[in-house]
Enzyme design. Structure first.
Site, PDB file in Angstrom:
ATOM      1  N   ARG A 267     -11.593  15.513   7.995  1.00 13.65           N
ATOM      2  CA  ARG A 267     -12.775  16.352   6.322  1.00 13.65           C
ATOM      3  C   ARG A 267     -14.476  15.933   6.563  1.00 13.65           C
ATOM      4  NH1 ARG A 267     -10.894  11.041   3.444  1.00 13.65           N
ATOM      5  NH2 ARG A 267      -9.148  11.080   3.391  1.00 13.65           N
TER       6      ARG A 267
ATOM      7  N   GLU B   5      -8.395  -5.207   5.233  1.00 13.64           N
ATOM      8  CA  GLU B   5      -7.933  -4.717   3.987  1.00 13.64           C
ATOM      9  C   GLU B   5      -6.910  -5.435   3.196  1.00 13.64           C
ATOM     10  OE1 GLU B   5      -8.739  -1.114   5.421  1.00 13.64           O
ATOM     11  OE2 GLU B   5      -9.235  -0.516   3.387  1.00 13.64           O
TER      12      GLU B   5
ATOM     13  N   ASN C 170       0.847  -1.410   0.095  1.00 16.01           N
ATOM     14  CA  ASN C 170       0.095  -0.284   0.056  1.00 16.01           C
ATOM     15  C   ASN C 170       1.132   1.135   0.301  1.00 16.01           C
ATOM     16  OD1 ASN C 170      -1.717   1.757   0.324  1.00 16.01           O
ATOM     17  ND2 ASN C 170      -2.972   1.379   1.920  1.00 16.01           N
TER      18      ASN C 170
END
Ligand code: ADP
Length: 406
Positions: free
Chosen positions: A246, A392, A12
């Site tokens: 965010r 993941e 990743n």
């Protein structure tokens, strides 16, 4: 690939970091895991844990000018444990790629044409895809003969119907600039929705699940019979839930206002909404543990933290309502990622008052700690509420291995 090649390296690659795990696909065992940080920033740091031998974490510091230097350092650490990239047991490298646009609906073996496609998607993910591409190029240079697979964060969401993926803006403009809702965290939503079905003893095709992936980034998805029909992130990961830093959903006119009235530049607005909003914007902290501690401590500071918590919960409830309507019938709600897996008070608050929708949380079950998928709803509840730890890396490794061993 030889019959003995059962290992997959998952990479990743971020702009200044690389996270990696080496897994054995015979049983999903993790043989090694690690992280390189501050690549190209003077002093880089590599933390490597040799899980196969149960050895201690090894940390090294030094200058790593680019991803090539970082990956070479990772390869050296793996080789020191007898797990080097040249091992015949390595079957493939699986790369997390953030944006696959509409082009990539499935994991894909990487060749030059695929790499070019991923490059054409850079304008849609200018912060992420370039780093992913660098990781792929470097890994291919190190082992040109080894299959490399791209697993896309957007792929699981490509089943969204057009009416969920479209923004209600001029179609020609949207199409020209590829503006639509793509969604992210797809690997996690896929894995968790499947695991939730298994927890209920059902096939994914039989159940409707709302997945709440609540990490530092956060997103919700509505999954009907194993297929994503809606998700909260959009063109970018900015849309949807309140996140660590965010804003999530916001009136787009706020951005015009920030420019015209507050005199902010394009970059300043971008930074405000992506890095200085959400929980950190509301109360100065983006870690849910710290927010809970401040709420418990009380006083004025506790009230500020409480407001952040309440805004977060209110948004979550809105998505639970919206996705219940989108799905028509909900069989399960699954909480996952750092916040979803660990913050019991947050799960309780999110589900509180939703009894009429068939959702409830059992306080004792909710407080119990475990790394396993588990139900936290009382037996009488029509909708199963579950905590399902995401993985993941395992999902990327499984998708990669399935493709190269087919
Ligand atoms: P990322 O989006 O970076 O992958 P994670 O899924 O690892 O994020 O989630 C990180 C967040 O999880 C932290 O910012 C923190 O808010 C939350 N978190 C982690 N552990 C706990 C805990 N024990 N209790 C409450 N929240 C936690």
């Amino acid at each position: 690939m030889t019959a003995t090649a059962t290992r997959v390296l998952v990479l990743n690659s971020g702009s200044s970091s690389v996270k990696y795990q080496l897994l054995d696909m015979r049983d999903g065992a993790r043989l090694a895991a690690g992280l390189v940080e501050r690549i190209g920033e003077g002093t880089s740091r590599l933390a490597h844990t040799p899980l196969a031998t149960g050895g201690e974490k090894r940390e090294t510091e030094g200058a790593m000018a680019d991803h090539e230097a970082a990956l070479k350092a990772v390869a050296a650490e793996l080789a020191a444990d007898g797990l080097g990239l040249d091992s015949p047991q390595l079957a493939a490298i699986g790369h997390r790629v953030v944006h696959g646009g509409l082009e990539f609906t499935e994991p894909t073996v990487i060749d030059d044409a695929v790499l070019e496609e991923i490059e054409r998607l850079v304008p849609l993910a200018p912060l992420h895809n370039p780093a992913n591409i660098t990781g792929i190029r470097t890994a291919r240079a190190l082992r040109p003969d080894l299959p490399q697979v791209a697993v896309f964060d957007t792929a699981f969401h490509t089943t969204m119907p057009e009416h969920a993926a479209r923004y209600a803006i001029d179609v020609a403009t949207a199409d020209r600039h590829r503006i639509r809702r793509y969604g992210f965290h797809g690997t996690s939503h896929a894995y968790v929705s499947r695991k939730t079905a298994a927890l209920l003893g059902k096939d994914p095709s039989e159940v409707n699940v709302i997945v709440l992936h609540l990490g530092n980034g956060a997103s919700a998805s509505a999954v009907a019979g194993g297929r994503c029909v809606d998700t909260s992130m959009g063109l970018t990961p900015l849309e949807g839930l309140v996140m660590g830093t965010r804003s999530g959903d916001i009136d787009p006119a706020v951005t015009f206002h920030l420019k015209r009235v507050a005199g902010m530049s394009e970059d300043e607005v971008d930074e405000l909404l992506n890095k200085k909003s959400g929980l950190i914007g509301l109360c100065g902290d983006n870690d849910m543990r710290e927010i809970r501690r401040r709420i418990d401590a009380g006083g004025e500071d506790g009230e500020r933290a409480r407001l952040a918590f309440d805004v977060y919960i209110h948004r979550l409830k809105k998505y639970l309502g919206a996705y219940s309507a989108v799905l028509g019938r909900v069989d399960a709600v699954a909480f996952t990622a750092g916040v979803g897996e660990n913050a019991a008070p947050l799960r309780e608050a999110a589900i509180a008052g939703l009894e009429e929708m068939g959702m409830a949380v059992d306080a004792d079950l909710n407080d119990r700690r475990s790394d396993e998928p588990r139900l936290i709803s009382p037996e009488y509840a029509r909708v199963a509420v579950a905590v399902v730890p995401t993985d993941e890396e395992l999902e990327i490794a499984q998708q990669t291995y399935a493709l190269v061993s087919a």
